[in-house]
Enzyme design. Structure first.
Site, PDB file in Angstrom:
ATOM      1  N   LYS A  14       0.835  -1.200   0.000  1.00 17.81           N
ATOM      2  CA  LYS A  14       0.000   0.000   0.000  1.00 17.81           C
ATOM      3  C   LYS A  14       0.876   1.258   0.000  1.00 17.81           C
ATOM      4  CE  LYS A  14      -3.867  -2.275   2.439  1.00 17.81           C
ATOM      5  NZ  LYS A  14      -4.635  -2.294   3.722  1.00 17.81           N
TER       6      LYS A  14
ATOM      7  N   TYR B  37     -11.841  -2.696  -3.170  1.00 20.48           N
ATOM      8  CA  TYR B  37     -12.440  -2.970  -1.856  1.00 20.48           C
ATOM      9  C   TYR B  37     -13.958  -3.032  -1.925  1.00 20.48           C
ATOM     10  CZ  TYR B  37      -7.987  -2.482   0.620  1.00 20.48           C
ATOM     11  OH  TYR B  37      -6.717  -2.657   1.101  1.00 20.48           O
TER      12      TYR B  37
ATOM     13  N   PHE C 140     -15.615   2.880   7.618  1.00 23.58           N
ATOM     14  CA  PHE C 140     -14.245   3.289   7.289  1.00 23.58           C
ATOM     15  C   PHE C 140     -13.967   3.284   5.788  1.00 23.58           C
ATOM     16  CE2 PHE C 140     -14.310  -1.256   8.298  1.00 23.58           C
ATOM     17  CZ  PHE C 140     -13.745  -1.811   7.153  1.00 23.58           C
TER      18      PHE C 140
ATOM     19  N   ARG D 272      -1.460 -14.736   3.793  1.00 22.26           N
ATOM     20  CA  ARG D 272      -2.147 -13.992   4.856  1.00 22.26           C
ATOM     21  C   ARG D 272      -1.391 -14.121   6.180  1.00 22.26           C
ATOM     22  NH1 ARG D 272      -6.434 -10.488   3.937  1.00 22.26           N
ATOM     23  NH2 ARG D 272      -7.143 -11.025   6.019  1.00 22.26           N
TER      24      ARG D 272
ATOM     25  N   THR E  65      -5.159  -8.128  10.369  1.00 27.62           N
ATOM     26  CA  THR E  65      -5.533  -6.815   9.815  1.00 27.62           C
ATOM     27  C   THR E  65      -5.137  -5.680  10.760  1.00 27.62           C
ATOM     28  OG1 THR E  65      -7.401  -7.873   8.696  1.00 27.62           O
ATOM     29  CG2 THR E  65      -7.488  -5.468   8.955  1.00 27.62           C
TER      30      THR E  65
ATOM     31  N   ARG F 268       2.890  -7.127   9.281  1.00 21.22           N
ATOM     32  CA  ARG F 268       2.151  -6.114  10.043  1.00 21.22           C
ATOM     33  C   ARG F 268       2.575  -6.097  11.510  1.00 21.22           C
ATOM     34  NH1 ARG F 268      -3.588  -7.676   7.212  1.00 21.22           N
ATOM     35  NH2 ARG F 268      -3.631  -6.111   5.556  1.00 21.22           N
TER      36      ARG F 268
ATOM     37  N   ASN G 286      -1.785  -0.144   7.485  1.00 24.05           N
ATOM     38  CA  ASN G 286      -1.247  -1.493   7.732  1.00 24.05           C
ATOM     39  C   ASN G 286      -0.421  -2.062   6.575  1.00 24.05           C
ATOM     40  OD1 ASN G 286      -3.378  -2.121   6.078  1.00 24.05           O
ATOM     41  ND2 ASN G 286      -4.428  -3.464   7.522  1.00 24.05           N
TER      42      ASN G 286
ATOM     43  N   HIS H 226      -1.667  -5.394   1.371  1.00 24.66           N
ATOM     44  CA  HIS H 226      -2.919  -6.112   1.095  1.00 24.66           C
ATOM     45  C   HIS H 226      -2.600  -7.528   0.620  1.00 24.66           C
ATOM     46  CE1 HIS H 226      -6.852  -7.168  -0.534  1.00 24.66           C
ATOM     47  NE2 HIS H 226      -6.182  -7.675  -1.558  1.00 24.66           N
TER      48      HIS H 226
ATOM     49  N   GLU I 288      -9.176  -9.990  -7.908  1.00 28.52           N
ATOM     50  CA  GLU I 288      -8.151  -8.956  -7.760  1.00 28.52           C
ATOM     51  C   GLU I 288      -7.055  -9.090  -8.820  1.00 28.52           C
ATOM     52  OE1 GLU I 288      -8.992  -8.738  -2.960  1.00 28.52           O
ATOM     53  OE2 GLU I 288      -7.089  -9.576  -3.657  1.00 28.52           O
TER      54      GLU I 288
HETATM   55  P1  DAT Z   1      -7.347  -7.250   5.297  1.00 27.71           P
HETATM   56  O1  DAT Z   1      -6.619  -6.077   4.688  1.00 27.71           O
HETATM   57  O2  DAT Z   1      -6.553  -7.876   6.402  1.00 27.71           O
HETATM   58  O3  DAT Z   1      -7.802  -8.242   4.259  1.00 27.71           O
HETATM   59  P2  DAT Z   1     -10.127  -6.391   5.419  1.00 27.71           P
HETATM   60  O4  DAT Z   1     -10.267  -6.980   4.056  1.00 27.71           O
HETATM   61  O5  DAT Z   1     -11.123  -6.773   6.443  1.00 27.71           O
HETATM   62  O6  DAT Z   1      -8.667  -6.694   6.019  1.00 27.71           O
HETATM   63  O7  DAT Z   1     -10.153  -4.818   5.310  1.00 27.71           O
HETATM   64  C1  DAT Z   1      -9.437  -4.166   4.293  1.00 27.71           C
HETATM   65  C2  DAT Z   1      -8.738  -2.969   4.873  1.00 27.71           C
HETATM   66  O8  DAT Z   1      -9.698  -2.060   5.398  1.00 27.71           O
HETATM   67  C3  DAT Z   1      -7.815  -3.276   6.033  1.00 27.71           C
HETATM   68  O9  DAT Z   1      -6.516  -3.687   5.616  1.00 27.71           O
HETATM   69  C4  DAT Z   1      -7.787  -1.971   6.755  1.00 27.71           C
HETATM   70  C5  DAT Z   1      -9.186  -1.440   6.563  1.00 27.71           C
HETATM   71  N1  DAT Z   1     -10.038  -1.799   7.698  1.00 27.71           N
HETATM   72  C6  DAT Z   1     -10.601  -3.014   7.948  1.00 27.71           C
HETATM   73  N2  DAT Z   1     -11.303  -3.003   9.081  1.00 27.71           N
HETATM   74  C7  DAT Z   1     -11.200  -1.758   9.573  1.00 27.71           C
HETATM   75  C8  DAT Z   1     -11.697  -1.096  10.720  1.00 27.71           C
HETATM   76  N3  DAT Z   1     -12.476  -1.722  11.616  1.00 27.71           N
HETATM   77  N4  DAT Z   1     -11.364   0.209  10.920  1.00 27.71           N
HETATM   78  C9  DAT Z   1     -10.587   0.863  10.018  1.00 27.71           C
HETATM   79  N5  DAT Z   1     -10.084   0.310   8.905  1.00 27.71           N
HETATM   80  C10 DAT Z   1     -10.384  -0.981   8.677  1.00 27.71           C
HETATM   81 MG    MG Z   2      -9.264  -8.201   2.819  1.00 34.70          MG
END
Ligand code: DAT
Ligand code: MG
Length: 151
Positions: free
Chosen positions: A11, A51, A59, A87, A93, A104, A114, A117, A128
């Site tokens: 990212k 996303y 968020f 992962r 996350t 992370r 973080n 991705h 993706e």
């Molecule tokens: P990951 O990136 O581990 O696959 P995710 O797909 O649930 O996690 O979410 C995508 C991104 O969105 C994540 O890297 C950071 C952001 N995100 C997820 N949950 C969040 C939250 N509760 N508050 C703020 N940002 C969040």
């Molecule tokens: Mg994800």
């Protein structure tokens, strides 16, 4: 599966912080094969599409702005169970919950920054990879060392 592929992206914060080589190194040393890579500055439209499944979460607007805030390094990595194991290499996350030894867990502090991705399943990986790369951009090749890595 053996020739599974995952979409992994550094990212904008990971790029800015000089963590490109560190991320590549972790996947490369593990034994995974890099089959596609490019730096690209995503538009907010591309970030929102990437996303898609999180649309409607509180968020989401901030997440889209963050993902489109600078160039990312988009990659496709290939090898046994690369989606699930990738992962694990990323860590949880929320970096505060991520184990030390994960990217992370070692390199960041908050969920909103973080650094990386990774696809979370075969369907999202296919979506993706198809979104960020053409078939021709993904090189199917073997390495002479492959039989020392996988058996
Ligand atoms: P990951 O990136 O581990 O696959 P995710 O797909 O649930 O996690 O979410 C995508 C991104 O969105 C994540 O890297 C950071 C952001 N995100 C997820 N949950 C969040 C939250 N509760 N508050 C703020 N940002 C969040
Ligand atoms: Mg994800």
């Amino acid at each position: 599966t053996g020739n599974e592929r995952s979409f992994i992206a550094i990212k904008p914060d990971g790029v800015q912080r000089g963590l490109i080589a560190e991320v590549i190194s972790r996947f490369e040393k593990k034994g995974y094969k890099l089959v596609a890579m490019k730096m690209i500055w995503a538009t907010e439209e591309m970030a929102a599409n990437h996303y898609d499944d999180l649309k409607g979460r509180p968020f989401f607007p901030a997440l889209v702005k963050y993902f489109a805030s600078g160039p990312i390094v988009a990659m496709v990595w290939e090898g046994p169970d690369v989606i699930k194991t990738g992962r694990k290499i990323l860590g949880a996350t929320n970096p505060q919950a991520a184990d030390v030894g994960t990217l992370r867990g070692d390199f960041c502090l908050t969920t909103g920054r973080n650094i990386i991705h990774g696809s979370d399943g075969p369907e999202s990986a296919a979506h993706e990879i198809g979104m960020w790369f053409t078939e021709k951009e993904c090189s199917a090749y073997s390495r002479s060392i492959d039989s020392w890595i996988v058996a």
